[in-house]
Design a protein around this motif. Structure first.
Motif, PDB file in Angstrom:
ATOM      1  N   ALA A 192     -37.454 -15.139   3.090  1.00  0.00           N
ATOM      2  CA  ALA A 192     -36.761 -16.293   2.498  1.00  0.00           C
ATOM      3  C   ALA A 192     -37.731 -17.171   1.720  1.00  0.00           C
ATOM      4  O   ALA A 192     -37.399 -17.669   0.637  1.00  0.00           O
ATOM      5  N   SER A 218     -37.626 -17.991  -2.262  1.00  0.00           N
ATOM      6  CA  SER A 218     -37.639 -19.387  -2.707  1.00  0.00           C
ATOM      7  C   SER A 218     -38.758 -19.640  -3.709  1.00  0.00           C
ATOM      8  O   SER A 218     -38.552 -20.313  -4.721  1.00  0.00           O
ATOM      9  N   TRP A 267     -37.774 -12.454   8.436  1.00  0.00           N
ATOM     10  CA  TRP A 267     -36.728 -13.124   7.656  1.00  0.00           C
ATOM     11  C   TRP A 267     -37.250 -14.416   7.045  1.00  0.00           C
ATOM     12  O   TRP A 267     -36.924 -14.754   5.901  1.00  0.00           O
ATOM     13  N   SER A 280     -23.487 -16.293   0.699  1.00  0.00           N
ATOM     14  CA  SER A 280     -24.104 -16.799   1.924  1.00  0.00           C
ATOM     15  C   SER A 280     -23.074 -16.994   3.025  1.00  0.00           C
ATOM     16  O   SER A 280     -23.351 -16.726   4.195  1.00  0.00           O
TER      17      SER A 280
END
Length: 112
Positions: free
Chosen positions: A77, A81, A73, A12
């Motif tokens: 994400a 998750s 995005w 990251s």
């Protein structure tokens, strides 16, 4: 708990560094290598900063394309998750399940 641990944290940080380079703040994007120019069009940070700057400075411009990129995005994400949480959830459910213990005999005698 991080799914990928320390490696995920390092990845990251590397992605953030790439976004900063593709942002065009360090090197003008027009003179950057073709790879950074391509990343500038798809990474979320450059997609937010350029239209936000135009809006703050009173200029118009296209904000629909960058907003769609940011929504993409965000959805990606959230999906990652949810998948990671679902993979860890069975372990959490077993750990959180209370252990059934027989009632003490004194409680049983009082209710009778």
């Amino acid at each position: 708990m991080a799914v990928f641990g320390g490696v995920g944290r390092m990845v990251s940080i590397a992605v953030v560094a790439i976004q900063v380079a593709a942002f065009g703040g360090l090197v003008p994007i027009e003179t950057a290598p073709a790879t950074l120019q391509t990343l500038n069009g798809v990474l979320p940070l450059p997609q937010f900063v350029a239209p936000a700057g135009r809006l703050l400075l009173g200029g118009g411009g296209d904000v629909v394309g960058p907003c769609l990129t940011l929504v993409g995005w965000t959805v990606g994400a959230l999906l990652v998750s949810v998948v990671c949480a679902a993979r860890q959830r069975p372990d959490l459910a077993v750990a959180a399940r209370p252990q059934s213990a027989p009632a003490p005999s004194s409680v049983m005698a009082e209710t009778s």
